[in-house]
Each structure stands twice: as C-alpha cells, then as structure tokens.
Motif scaffolding. Structure first.
Motif, short mmCIF file in Angstrom:
data_model
loop_
_atom_site.label_atom_id
_atom_site.label_comp_id
_atom_site.label_asym_id
_atom_site.label_seq_id
_atom_site.Cartn_x
_atom_site.Cartn_y
_atom_site.Cartn_z
N MET A 1 32.75 76.44 -4.94
CA MET A 1 31.54 76.40 -5.77
C MET A 1 31.18 74.96 -6.08
N ASN A 2 29.91 74.61 -5.94
CA ASN A 2 29.46 73.26 -6.24
C ASN A 2 29.18 73.13 -7.73
N ILE A 3 29.80 72.14 -8.35
CA ILE A 3 29.62 71.88 -9.78
C ILE A 3 28.60 70.75 -9.94
N GLN A 4 27.57 71.00 -10.74
CA GLN A 4 26.57 69.97 -10.98
C GLN A 4 26.94 69.13 -12.20
N ILE A 5 26.51 67.88 -12.18
CA ILE A 5 26.89 66.94 -13.23
C ILE A 5 25.65 66.37 -13.90
N LEU A 6 25.60 66.53 -15.23
CA LEU A 6 24.60 65.87 -16.04
C LEU A 6 25.29 64.69 -16.71
N ASP A 7 24.85 63.48 -16.39
CA ASP A 7 25.46 62.31 -17.02
C ASP A 7 24.59 61.83 -18.18
N THR A 8 25.24 61.68 -19.33
CA THR A 8 24.53 61.29 -20.54
C THR A 8 24.98 59.93 -21.07
N THR A 9 25.43 59.06 -20.14
CA THR A 9 25.82 57.71 -20.53
C THR A 9 24.67 56.98 -21.23
N LEU A 10 23.44 57.19 -20.76
CA LEU A 10 22.29 56.46 -21.30
C LEU A 10 21.79 57.03 -22.62
N ARG A 11 22.30 58.18 -23.03
CA ARG A 11 21.91 58.74 -24.33
C ARG A 11 23.13 58.88 -25.23
N ASP A 12 24.02 59.83 -24.93
CA ASP A 12 25.19 60.02 -25.78
C ASP A 12 26.14 58.82 -25.67
N GLY A 13 26.24 58.26 -24.45
CA GLY A 13 27.11 57.10 -24.28
C GLY A 13 26.63 55.90 -25.05
N GLU A 14 25.30 55.71 -25.11
CA GLU A 14 24.75 54.56 -25.83
C GLU A 14 24.94 54.70 -27.33
N GLN A 15 25.30 55.89 -27.80
CA GLN A 15 25.57 56.07 -29.22
C GLN A 15 26.94 55.53 -29.63
N THR A 16 27.67 54.96 -28.67
CA THR A 16 28.90 54.24 -28.99
C THR A 16 28.59 53.12 -29.97
N PRO A 17 29.32 53.02 -31.08
CA PRO A 17 29.05 51.94 -32.04
C PRO A 17 29.05 50.57 -31.37
N GLY A 18 27.99 49.81 -31.62
CA GLY A 18 27.90 48.46 -31.08
C GLY A 18 27.21 48.35 -29.73
N VAL A 19 26.85 49.49 -29.13
CA VAL A 19 26.21 49.47 -27.81
C VAL A 19 24.71 49.66 -27.95
N SER A 20 23.95 48.77 -27.34
CA SER A 20 22.50 48.90 -27.29
C SER A 20 22.03 48.29 -25.97
N LEU A 21 21.57 49.13 -25.07
CA LEU A 21 21.21 48.70 -23.72
C LEU A 21 19.74 48.32 -23.64
N THR A 22 19.46 47.28 -22.87
CA THR A 22 18.07 46.89 -22.62
C THR A 22 17.48 47.81 -21.54
N THR A 23 16.17 47.71 -21.36
CA THR A 23 15.51 48.50 -20.32
C THR A 23 16.07 48.20 -18.95
N SER A 24 16.27 46.92 -18.65
CA SER A 24 16.79 46.55 -17.32
C SER A 24 18.22 47.05 -17.13
N GLU A 25 19.02 47.02 -18.19
CA GLU A 25 20.40 47.50 -18.09
C GLU A 25 20.43 49.01 -17.87
N LYS A 26 19.57 49.73 -18.60
CA LYS A 26 19.50 51.18 -18.40
C LYS A 26 19.05 51.51 -16.98
N PHE A 27 18.10 50.74 -16.49
CA PHE A 27 17.59 50.98 -15.14
C PHE A 27 18.70 50.77 -14.11
N ARG A 28 19.51 49.72 -14.28
CA ARG A 28 20.60 49.45 -13.33
C ARG A 28 21.62 50.59 -13.34
N ILE A 29 21.94 51.09 -14.52
CA ILE A 29 22.91 52.18 -14.61
C ILE A 29 22.33 53.46 -13.99
N ALA A 30 21.09 53.76 -14.31
CA ALA A 30 20.45 54.96 -13.76
C ALA A 30 20.37 54.90 -12.24
#
Length: 489
Positions: A1-30
C-alpha cells in the motif's frame, strides 16, 4: 500500500520557538520537499500575516507536483485568505474534544458540528479540496468523533485526519483508535506530536491500524517536543514495513534534513536516528571490525540509502581494524607494529580526555612513521623571562646537525619570544608558521596542553604537535618537530 505524506514543516514546524522563516527560505524548503516526492505540502497558515500570505503565494505559483495546502480554522475569514493565496486545498482544523469545544471555543457539540459543516460547504463552493483535521482527536469521545467525520463526508470532505494534539497516545492505543475508524469511506491521516517521545511509534501503529496518510515535519521540529519526524518515518516504512511504500526519494533525506536545520537554526542532536552525525559513526573496535567485514553486522541499513556516509571515530574504544581503515582513507599505509603504536598513542590521549581529530591522527601517524628518522634539530633548553614590566624574552639552546647553538629573542608573549628565538636562525629561513592551535587536554592549572601547528615551506605544508604541562615547551617542541619534518622532505 502506498502511504501519502503531508509535510507541515512550513506551518507546524515553524511554530518551533525561535523559528521564523523568510519567504525565500520557505520557498527553498518547499522546492526541496516537492523534489523529493512529498505528496502534500502545508505551506503555512494564511490568516497569520501578510508575510505568511506572500510566502504561500510564492509557493502556489510554482506549479509543484505536490498539493499545496494552508491551515485554516472553520471560519469564512480564514478560508477567504486561503482562497486569495491560490492554494489547492485546505487543512480545516476542527477541535473535537469536549475540553477544546467547551473551554477554548465555548460552544456546544451541536454548534461545533454546524461550524464544521458550514466551513466545508464554503470550501466546496470555491472548488477547494479539504482535509478535515480533528484537533485533540485522541482525547475525544469516539462516537462524537465519528459523527464529525460522517458529517464531513456528507459535505464532501476529501480526507480526514486524526490529531494527537498533545501526544498522549501510545502505540497500542494508536492502533486501536485507527482500527475503529478504518471503515470510514475517505482516506484517513495521522498527525502526532512528540510530547512523550512516541510520535513516530504512534504514527507507524496508525498505519497498521488503517491510516493511509501521515503528517510529518523535517527533523521532527515543532512546538513543545515537536512533531512526527519525516526522516524516521520514511526510513522505517522503507526498511521495516514491506507492506507499505512511499513516493519519497529516500537517498535525499539527509540533504533535506540539513537544509531545514540550516535555515531554521534548529540543529540536529548527534544521536538522532537516520540524520544525526553519529547515526552511522562507529568507534568500538568490535563494531568497526564487523562493519568492515559486513556492514549488516552493526547497521540496519546502509548509510548510502539515506544519502549518508559511514564514519569510523578515532578514540580509545576503537580497534586496529577501524583505525587501519581510517589511516588508508588518509593515504597512510602502516605495518602491524606501526599500527599498534598509533593505536596506543591515541588511547593515551583519549584517556586524558582529549577528543582525537583527524589532524591529531595525522600528527600521531607521522610521528610513528618517522620514528626512525634522525632529526637535524633537537631542543636542549628553553628559558623565559617575562613579567608585568618586562618584555618577554627567551633564550634557547638547540643542537643543529650536532652543533650546539644558543640564541635569544623577544616577542609579544613568552611563546612568541621562544619561537622568535628559534626562527631567527638561518636553518629556519623560508619556513612560515601558518596555523597555531592550543587545547587544554585536562582540567586544572596543571592541565596538559596540546599544541598543534602547521608550517609551510614553498608548497609543502606539514602539521606537528607538542603535548606538555608547559605551553612554552609544548609550542617549541611542536615547532621544531614540524621543521624537522620539512627539512627531511
């Protein structure tokens, strides 16, 4: 069975205390997430700020293969912002536990159902795909949870998600919960938090219970103790669960991990599974010997599988097999006696609390390999005069080609004065000191001092070391050892 992955690094991950990504950084990760095969990318929460919306728009404009989502509460205002960002889908988050319904939203169950249904209808009126995430589902009444999901299906939801919002599930309870929900007609996702360190285990149990999608963050970052680790789940599915598969290019996991660590500033603990610096590092002699003969003896997967390389660590636990392998990597060939001498010297340093680096190994090996060479220069004596109102002055007595020479020099400090007293002699002409490094091996005022230097003559560069309780003696011995090596060459 193929398991699909929703990655939430750019939303839930960015809620890590002290983390704030710029637009260009989010774009690179995406961009990297899309390249490695992530199915769904939660690009952010559109309601958050204008900057957040700009980031989401930048991502949605790229035509990625992955479906791009925004987080949204069941409110038209939130949804309108998502629509304005041109997302493919919405992660509609609806609290379902009585604690959240009564204490956070201060509504009744019936009012919560109306909120959820109205929000779904509004999304569908605007041709949006919807994944409905039941917040705090793991503490919800199971019958009411099913009712929320059944209503969502009636209103056209595309996927549903069970959220273990405060990480209180155990693997057994996770399997049981998803097994009870397995008859639902739409795909079921699992979103776990790591408050008790069980997020990955609970996510894998959810798959066995019937989930077909998982939510992850790169390196497991997120608020509090973080979220389900992307790399640990993907590698586990690939190696431990043959009945499941993903679309992830697994050999690019490490590059993905390093990118997120670098851009967020949340660095990876050395012993972290899969991507930690020690994940494929071996020091124990027994382990190193086994790895060299057959890597499967002490590795559950090859490091290359996840884009890594194996490392043999230099230290007191290492054996001769691992040491010899590392020496060959450095281009050094030794016989059995030399190998034993190098190994013994490493253990002496390690017993003093010294971390033995490749530079240390190079110096130790060079000293052993050249042990039978006759040095042209020998240190006989060094004397220093230094004080509060006295310019540091050194006198040195050395033997050069069997001729004893006495010389003096001054400097900014006693070490500088001692080196100047030596290097002013003709034999040291054209030799440059290009690097000087000092470490205290042990603690206290009587600490052993480890001096490592690099010297250059023309295009030849050598390293040398001196280890003494006296920093001046250690420095002079290291300097003379390096010069002897250059003169031999």
């Amino acid at each position: 069975m193929n398991i699909q992955i929703l990655d939430t690094t750019l939303r839930d991950g960015e809620q890590t205390p002290g983390v704030s990504l710029t637009t260009s950084e989010k774009f690179r990760i995406a961009t990297k997430l899309d390249e490695i095969g992530v199915d769904f990318i939660e690009a952010g929460s559109a309601i958050t700020s204008e900057g957040e919306r700009e980031s989401i728009k930048e991502i949605t404009s790229q035509g990625f293969n992955a479906e791009i989502l925004s987080f949204s509460r069941p409110l038209k205002g939130d949804i309108d912002y998502c629509i304005d960002c041109n997302v493919d889908a919405i992660n509609l988050v609806v609290p379902t536990s009585d604690l959240h319904i009564a204490e956070k939203l201060k509504v009744t169950r019936e009012e919560l159902l109306d909120l959820s249904n109205d929000a779904l209808d509004y999304c569908k009126d605007h041709d949006l795909k919807v994944e409905l995430s039941a917040e705090d589902a793991s503490r919800s009444d199971i019958d009411f949870l099913k009712l929320v999901y059944d209503n969502a299906i009636d209103h056209g939801v595309d996927r549903i998600c069970v959220c273990d919002t405060v990480g209180i599930l155990t693997p057994d309870l996770s399997f049981e919960l998803f097994n009870k929900l397995s008859g639902i007609e739409v795909p079921i996702a699992c979103h776990c938090h790591n408050d008790f360190g069980l997020a990955v285990a609970n996510t894998l149990s959810a798959l066995k219970g019937g989930a077909t999608e998982i939510h992850t963050t790169i390196n497991g970052i997120g608020e509090r103790a973080g979220n389900t680790s992307f790399e640990e789940c993907v590698a586990s599915i690939d190696r431990l669960f043959p009945q499941f598969s993903t679309n992830i290019k697994i050999n690019e996991i490490y590059d993905m991990s390093k990118l997120v660590a670098r851009l967020t500033g949340v660095y990876i603990q050395p012993n972290k599974a899969i991507v930690g610096e020690n994940a494929f590092a071996h020091e124990s002699g027994i382990h190193s010997d086994g790895i060299i003969k057959n890597s499967a003896t002490y590795e559950p997967m090859t490091p290359e599988l996840v884009g890594r390389k194996r490392k043999f660590i230099i230290g007191k636990h290492m054996g001769t097999h691992g040491l010899n392998n590392r020496l060959k990597e450095l281009g050094l060939n030794v016989d059995d006696n030399q190998l034993k001498q190098i190994c013994d010297n490493i253990k002496v340093l390690a017993d003093k609390g010294k971390t033995v680096t490749d530079v240390d190994l190079q110096v130790i090996a060079d000293n052993v390999l050249e042990i039978n060479h006759e040095d042209r220069i020998k240190l006989d004596e060094v004397t220093i005069v230094s004080g509060n109102k006295v310019m540091p002055t050194a006198s040195v007595k050395i033997t050069v080609d069997d001729e004893q020479i006495l010389n003096a020099g001054v400097g900014l400090g006693p070490v500088d004065a001692a080196i100047n007293a030596i290097k002013s002699l003709d034999i040291f002409k054209d030799i440059d000191l290009i690097e000087y490094h000092v470490d205290s091996i042990t603690g206290g005022t009587d600490a052993f001092i480890d001096v490592i230097i690099k010297l250059q003559k023309a295009d030849k560069v050598v390293s040398a070391r001196g280890t003494e309780a006296d920093i001046i003696n250690a420095s002079v011995k290291a300097y003379i050892a390096g010069v002897n090596r250059l003169l031999r060459d």
